[in-house]
Scaffold this motif. Structure first.
Motif, PDB file in Angstrom:
ATOM      1  N   PHE A   2       0.900  -1.188  -0.023  1.00  0.00           N
ATOM      2  CA  PHE A   2      -0.040   0.052  -0.115  1.00  0.00           C
ATOM      3  C   PHE A   2       0.916   1.256   0.169  1.00  0.00           C
ATOM      4  N   THR A   3       1.754   1.267  -0.857  1.00  0.00           N
ATOM      5  CA  THR A   3       2.535   2.523  -0.978  1.00  0.00           C
ATOM      6  C   THR A   3       2.506   3.213  -2.384  1.00  0.00           C
ATOM      7  N   GLU A   4       1.907   2.333  -3.261  1.00  0.00           N
ATOM      8  CA  GLU A   4       1.469   3.009  -4.627  1.00  0.00           C
ATOM      9  C   GLU A   4       0.417   2.381  -5.174  1.00  0.00           C
ATOM     10  N   GLY A   5      -0.440   3.097  -6.078  1.00  0.00           N
ATOM     11  CA  GLY A   5      -1.764   2.606  -6.520  1.00  0.00           C
ATOM     12  C   GLY A   5      -2.992   3.491  -5.829  1.00  0.00           C
ATOM     13  N   TRP A   6      -4.027   3.033  -5.868  1.00  0.00           N
ATOM     14  CA  TRP A   6      -5.208   3.677  -5.550  1.00  0.00           C
ATOM     15  C   TRP A   6      -6.583   2.648  -5.119  1.00  0.00           C
ATOM     16  N   GLY A   7      -7.270   3.291  -4.356  1.00  0.00           N
ATOM     17  CA  GLY A   7      -8.650   2.465  -4.147  1.00  0.00           C
ATOM     18  C   GLY A   7      -9.788   3.280  -4.499  1.00  0.00           C
ATOM     19  N   LEU A   8     -10.767   2.749  -5.299  1.00  0.00           N
ATOM     20  CA  LEU A   8     -11.807   3.432  -5.433  1.00  0.00           C
ATOM     21  C   LEU A   8     -13.134   2.466  -4.536  1.00  0.00           C
ATOM     22  N   TYR A   9     -13.860   3.334  -3.671  1.00  0.00           N
ATOM     23  CA  TYR A   9     -14.702   2.851  -2.659  1.00  0.00           C
ATOM     24  C   TYR A   9     -16.096   3.320  -2.817  1.00  0.00           C
ATOM     25  N   PHE A  10     -17.064   2.794  -3.027  1.00  0.00           N
ATOM     26  CA  PHE A  10     -18.394   3.361  -3.122  1.00  0.00           C
ATOM     27  C   PHE A  10     -19.385   2.260  -2.438  1.00  0.00           C
ATOM     28  N   HIS A  11     -20.417   3.058  -1.783  1.00  0.00           N
ATOM     29  CA  HIS A  11     -21.417   2.536  -0.888  1.00  0.00           C
ATOM     30  C   HIS A  11     -22.459   2.160  -1.589  1.00  0.00           C
ATOM     31  N   PRO A  12     -23.046   0.897  -1.206  1.00  0.00           N
ATOM     32  CA  PRO A  12     -24.269   0.318  -2.073  1.00  0.00           C
ATOM     33  C   PRO A  12     -25.387   1.320  -2.117  1.00  0.00           C
ATOM     34  N   ASP A  13     -25.682   2.258  -1.113  1.00  0.00           N
ATOM     35  CA  ASP A  13     -26.560   3.230  -1.142  1.00  0.00           C
ATOM     36  C   ASP A  13     -26.481   4.063  -2.402  1.00  0.00           C
ATOM     37  N   LEU A  14     -25.228   4.504  -3.151  1.00  0.00           N
ATOM     38  CA  LEU A  14     -24.752   5.169  -4.023  1.00  0.00           C
ATOM     39  C   LEU A  14     -25.562   4.917  -5.371  1.00  0.00           C
ATOM     40  N   ILE A  15     -25.556   3.425  -5.576  1.00  0.00           N
ATOM     41  CA  ILE A  15     -26.158   2.800  -6.805  1.00  0.00           C
ATOM     42  C   ILE A  15     -27.708   2.028  -6.558  1.00  0.00           C
ATOM     43  N   ARG A  16     -28.149   2.448  -5.263  1.00  0.00           N
ATOM     44  CA  ARG A  16     -29.431   1.459  -4.761  1.00  0.00           C
ATOM     45  C   ARG A  16     -30.486   1.821  -5.861  1.00  0.00           C
ATOM     46  N   SER A  17     -30.703   3.047  -6.316  1.00  0.00           N
ATOM     47  CA  SER A  17     -31.791   3.332  -7.229  1.00  0.00           C
ATOM     48  C   SER A  17     -31.596   3.417  -8.793  1.00  0.00           C
ATOM     49  N   SER A  18     -30.381   2.938  -9.075  1.00  0.00           N
ATOM     50  CA  SER A  18     -29.742   2.858 -10.265  1.00  0.00           C
ATOM     51  C   SER A  18     -29.986   1.592 -11.101  1.00  0.00           C
ATOM     52  N   ALA A  19     -29.837   1.670 -12.261  1.00  0.00           N
ATOM     53  CA  ALA A  19     -29.753   0.244 -13.194  1.00  0.00           C
ATOM     54  C   ALA A  19     -28.802  -0.654 -12.688  1.00  0.00           C
ATOM     55  N   LEU A  20     -27.437  -0.087 -12.191  1.00  0.00           N
ATOM     56  CA  LEU A  20     -26.399  -0.635 -12.064  1.00  0.00           C
ATOM     57  C   LEU A  20     -26.618  -1.543 -10.773  1.00  0.00           C
ATOM     58  N   ASN A  21     -27.624  -1.034  -9.832  1.00  0.00           N
ATOM     59  CA  ASN A  21     -27.931  -1.820  -8.673  1.00  0.00           C
ATOM     60  C   ASN A  21     -28.455  -3.260  -9.090  1.00  0.00           C
ATOM     61  N   LYS A  22     -29.086  -3.157 -10.087  1.00  0.00           N
ATOM     62  CA  LYS A  22     -29.694  -4.577 -10.656  1.00  0.00           C
ATOM     63  C   LYS A  22     -28.738  -5.478 -11.260  1.00  0.00           C
ATOM     64  N   SER A  23     -27.663  -5.020 -11.827  1.00  0.00           N
ATOM     65  CA  SER A  23     -26.694  -5.737 -12.651  1.00  0.00           C
ATOM     66  C   SER A  23     -25.309  -5.690 -12.019  1.00  0.00           C
ATOM     67  N   ILE A  24     -25.225  -5.330 -10.766  1.00  0.00           N
ATOM     68  CA  ILE A  24     -23.888  -5.492 -10.008  1.00  0.00           C
ATOM     69  C   ILE A  24     -23.609  -6.751  -9.977  1.00  0.00           C
ATOM     70  N   ASN A  25     -24.350  -7.633  -9.659  1.00  0.00           N
ATOM     71  CA  ASN A  25     -23.938  -9.210  -9.514  1.00  0.00           C
ATOM     72  C   ASN A  25     -23.417  -9.821 -10.493  1.00  0.00           C
ATOM     73  N   SER A  26     -23.596  -9.096 -11.757  1.00  0.00           N
ATOM     74  CA  SER A  26     -22.971  -9.756 -12.851  1.00  0.00           C
ATOM     75  C   SER A  26     -21.452  -9.347 -13.023  1.00  0.00           C
ATOM     76  N   TYR A  27     -21.050  -8.659 -12.364  1.00  0.00           N
ATOM     77  CA  TYR A  27     -19.502  -8.376 -12.065  1.00  0.00           C
ATOM     78  C   TYR A  27     -18.929  -9.332 -11.034  1.00  0.00           C
ATOM     79  N   THR A  28     -19.071 -10.576 -11.492  1.00  0.00           N
ATOM     80  CA  THR A  28     -18.579 -11.700 -10.657  1.00  0.00           C
ATOM     81  C   THR A  28     -17.234 -11.496 -10.116  1.00  0.00           C
ATOM     82  N   PHE A  29     -16.272 -10.856 -10.810  1.00  0.00           N
ATOM     83  CA  PHE A  29     -14.933 -10.608  -9.994  1.00  0.00           C
ATOM     84  C   PHE A  29     -15.185  -9.936  -8.733  1.00  0.00           C
ATOM     85  N   PHE A  30     -16.226  -9.573  -8.199  1.00  0.00           N
ATOM     86  CA  PHE A  30     -16.349  -8.917  -6.839  1.00  0.00           C
ATOM     87  C   PHE A  30     -16.055 -10.193  -5.821  1.00  0.00           C
TER      88      PHE A  30
END
Length: 303
Positions: free
Chosen positions: A97-125
């Motif tokens: 953890f000396t180089e690089g970055w981290g993107l963190y987003f809360h489930p509430d951010l996508i709760r009412s979006s189409a992404l919320n319905k498709s998020i499980n299709s991103y199986t790499f999580f």
């Protein structure tokens, strides 16, 4: 026993990572790892984030974190995690953890979006840490541009369009991750064929050992555990290699064994169903017809 730390808010995340800046958005943050301070975190600390995480770490000199024997690139690795997944802080991880970055987003951010319905299709999580995505310089550059655009949008004063634009940017990043994983599966075809062969051998042994009658049909999780992989990674790898899911492969083995028993044994269909791990003949008949287009009786005794 090491303590377990639960981090639910962006502010708590900044504090935990020793990030010196206040959040610019309550539900999403992009953290530069060169500016964090992990000295206050003990190695062995168990952590659970209430966020989706897309984390880019350097791996030069610290590849042991991911445990892989074969690397496509040695510059960086991308690891994605879903909320509520447990991970452990290690000394090697703190060094990485000396180089690089981290993107963190809360489930509430996508709760009412189409992404919320498709998020499980991103199986790499749900991949294991040793199934991280290893990036080329070009891929790193693409993600850098996308994340910087997202950072700029989430740092601006919010308006009626902000959330939609932020979520759209997240979706673009996730789609690129999916594309890059597809590339990784292709470039590791020789390595992956070895895994696919081991999977086939595992099924053959399971079906020929009598475990079907005692333990029932093997689950994808059982097979993945035996191969030291996550279920999603195994399924995606097999899909890339053969076009069939792990479950399809298991069902194929079952139906082939069922066909042999129906044509070459004197056992009743009920007995065959039991031998194949089904508690009821109806369940066996339903799956057999679904896969072959005919019932076990029609297959056994064609008119």
């Amino acid at each position: 026993m090491h303590e377990t730390v639960k981090i639910n808010t962006v502010s708590e995340l900044h504090e935990f990572l020793g990030y010196p800046y206040k959040p610019t958005h309550p539900l999403i943050t992009l953290i530069d790892f060169s500016e964090i301070n992990l000295n206050g975190i003990k190695s062995g600390t168990r952590k659970v984030f209430g966020f989706y995480s897309v984390v880019l770490k350097k791996i030069t000199g610290a590849g042991v974190i991911y445990g892989r024997k074969v690397y496509d690139f040695s510059e960086a690795a991308l690891l994605c995690m879903a909320p509520e997944q447990l991970s452990v802080v290690t000394a090697i991880e703190k060094e990485a953890f000396t180089e690089g970055w981290g993107l963190y987003f809360h489930p509430d951010l996508i709760r009412s979006s189409a992404l919320n319905k498709s998020i499980n299709s991103y199986t790499f999580f749900s991949y294991n840490t040793d199934e991280a995505l290893h990036l080329s310089e070009k891929e790193k550059s693409i993600l850098h541009l996308l994340t910087q655009s997202l950072k700029a949008e989430s740092s601006d004063k919010l308006d009626n369009y902000s959330t939609d634009i932020i979520v759209s940017n997240i979706e673009v990043i996730l789609n690129h991750c999916k594309r890059f994983y597809g590339r990784q599966f292709i470039t590791r075809q020789i390595h992956n064929k070895g895994i696919a062969s081991r999977f086939e051998a595992l099924l053959t042994d399971y079906f020929e050992s009598g475990k079907l009658r005692l333990q029932g049909l093997p689950s994808v999780k059982y097979c993945a555990d035996q191969l030291h992989l996550s279920p999603n990674y195994l399924g995606d790898l097999l899909k890339q290699e053969s076009g069939k899911s792990a479950k399809d492969h298991i069902h194929f083995f079952l139906i082939e064994k069922a066909k042999n028993l129906l044509l070459n044994s004197s056992s009743s269909i009920t007995e065959i169903a039991y031998d194949l791990g089904f508690g009821q003949r109806q369940s066996f008949s339903k799956l057999f017809k679904q896969k072959t287009g005919m019932s076990p009786s029609e297959y056994k005794n064609p008119e």
